[in-house]
Design a protein around this motif. Structure first.
Motif, PDB file in Angstrom:
ATOM      1  N   UNK A   1       2.678  27.989  -3.140  1.00 12.60           N
ATOM      2  CA  UNK A   1       4.313  28.326  -3.339  1.00 12.60           C
ATOM      3  C   UNK A   1       4.572  28.960  -4.724  1.00 12.60           C
ATOM      4  N   UNK A   2       4.802  30.099  -4.683  1.00 10.12           N
ATOM      5  CA  UNK A   2       5.187  30.773  -5.743  1.00 10.12           C
ATOM      6  C   UNK A   2       6.523  30.853  -6.216  1.00 10.12           C
ATOM      7  N   UNK A   3       7.475  30.423  -5.480  1.00 11.02           N
ATOM      8  CA  UNK A   3       8.990  30.713  -5.601  1.00 11.02           C
ATOM      9  C   UNK A   3       9.787  30.033  -6.578  1.00 11.02           C
ATOM     10  N   UNK A   4       9.186  28.868  -7.221  1.00 12.90           N
ATOM     11  CA  UNK A   4       9.493  28.604  -8.715  1.00 12.90           C
ATOM     12  C   UNK A   4       8.850  28.899  -9.961  1.00 12.90           C
ATOM     13  N   UNK A   5       7.745  29.991  -9.610  1.00  9.74           N
ATOM     14  CA  UNK A   5       6.961  30.375 -10.881  1.00  9.74           C
ATOM     15  C   UNK A   5       7.731  31.820 -11.526  1.00  9.74           C
ATOM     16  N   UNK A   6       7.565  31.920 -12.733  1.00  6.54           N
ATOM     17  CA  UNK A   6       7.975  33.330 -13.369  1.00  6.54           C
ATOM     18  C   UNK A   6       6.442  34.117 -13.612  1.00  6.54           C
ATOM     19  N   UNK A   7       6.366  35.282 -13.296  1.00  9.91           N
ATOM     20  CA  UNK A   7       5.106  35.784 -13.431  1.00  9.91           C
ATOM     21  C   UNK A   7       5.126  36.969 -14.804  1.00  9.91           C
ATOM     22  N   UNK A   8       3.816  37.089 -15.431  1.00  5.59           N
ATOM     23  CA  UNK A   8       3.852  38.231 -16.170  1.00  5.59           C
ATOM     24  C   UNK A   8       3.626  39.489 -15.454  1.00  5.59           C
ATOM     25  N   UNK A   9       4.108  40.459 -15.920  1.00  6.69           N
ATOM     26  CA  UNK A   9       3.907  41.901 -15.268  1.00  6.69           C
ATOM     27  C   UNK A   9       2.657  42.396 -14.971  1.00  6.69           C
ATOM     28  N   UNK A  10       2.047  42.458 -13.792  1.00  5.96           N
ATOM     29  CA  UNK A  10       0.559  42.565 -13.395  1.00  5.96           C
ATOM     30  C   UNK A  10      -0.074  41.306 -13.164  1.00  5.96           C
ATOM     31  N   UNK A  11       0.351  40.350 -12.789  1.00  4.29           N
ATOM     32  CA  UNK A  11      -0.286  38.982 -12.662  1.00  4.29           C
ATOM     33  C   UNK A  11      -1.203  39.037 -11.232  1.00  4.29           C
ATOM     34  N   UNK A  12      -2.225  38.345 -11.058  1.00  7.29           N
ATOM     35  CA  UNK A  12      -3.112  38.701  -9.965  1.00  7.29           C
ATOM     36  C   UNK A  12      -3.148  37.264  -9.295  1.00  7.29           C
ATOM     37  N   UNK A  13      -2.977  37.453  -7.897  1.00  5.41           N
ATOM     38  CA  UNK A  13      -3.527  36.570  -7.086  1.00  5.41           C
ATOM     39  C   UNK A  13      -4.566  36.885  -6.074  1.00  5.41           C
ATOM     40  N   UNK A  14      -5.704  36.200  -6.266  1.00  5.25           N
ATOM     41  CA  UNK A  14      -7.023  36.412  -5.468  1.00  5.25           C
ATOM     42  C   UNK A  14      -7.100  35.422  -4.466  1.00  5.25           C
TER      43      UNK A  14
END
Length: 149
Positions: free
Chosen positions: A73-86
């Motif tokens: 669940x990533x709904x409460x996260x803030x990401x850096x532009x270009x973050x990766x999910x593998x």
């Protein structure tokens, strides 16, 4: 009777080989990070787990499910532009929930499995970009928008 015996021996071999492979994955693939970390690695081998990120600058998440399942669940996260999910699912499954305001670029591969991309693409060029790399071998990966969609 010989055919039944051979089938049972073959089945036992496949089961034992699969269990050994799952145990090797558990030992070889590192697992680290918690809900507030920017870089996280998750492993589910012959079991399941849930992960909810609350990171302020999430950069990378790696998830491996081998004969197991992972809910991310990533709904409460803030990401850096270009973050990766593998994500890699081998005879297992992974489900990921992403906020609807993110731009998402999905690249997927599957062999006797499937990758379902249920994410709507954001047209906001200022929205953060999440790059998703998904591979499924005899398993499945499901991406869906969060409740705010």
């Amino acid at each position: 009777m010989r055919i039944v015996k051979r089938v049972l021996i073959g089945y036992a071999f496949v089961v034992v080989s699969s269990v050994i492979a799952a145990l090797v994955v558990r030992r070889v693939v590192p697992e680290f990070g918690d809900e507030s970390d920017d870089v996280v690695s998750l492993v589910a081998a012959m079991g399941g787990r849930s992960f909810s990120s609350r990171s302020d600058a999430l950069r990378s998440v790696e998830a491996v499910a081998c004969m197991g399942g992972i809910e991310i669940d990533l709904t409460h996260a803030q990401i850096v532009d270009g973050a990766r999910l593998r994500m890699h699912a081998v005879m297992g499954g992974i489900q990921v929930t992403v906020p609807s305001g993110w731009r998402v670029n999905v690249v997927s591969r599957s062999v006797m499995g499937g990758v379902d991309n249920g994410l709507a693409r954001s047209t906001d060029t200022d929205a953060p970009l999440l790059v998703v790399e998904a591979s499924a071998i005899m398993g499945g990966i499901d991406s869906r928008p969060g409740d705010d969609a």
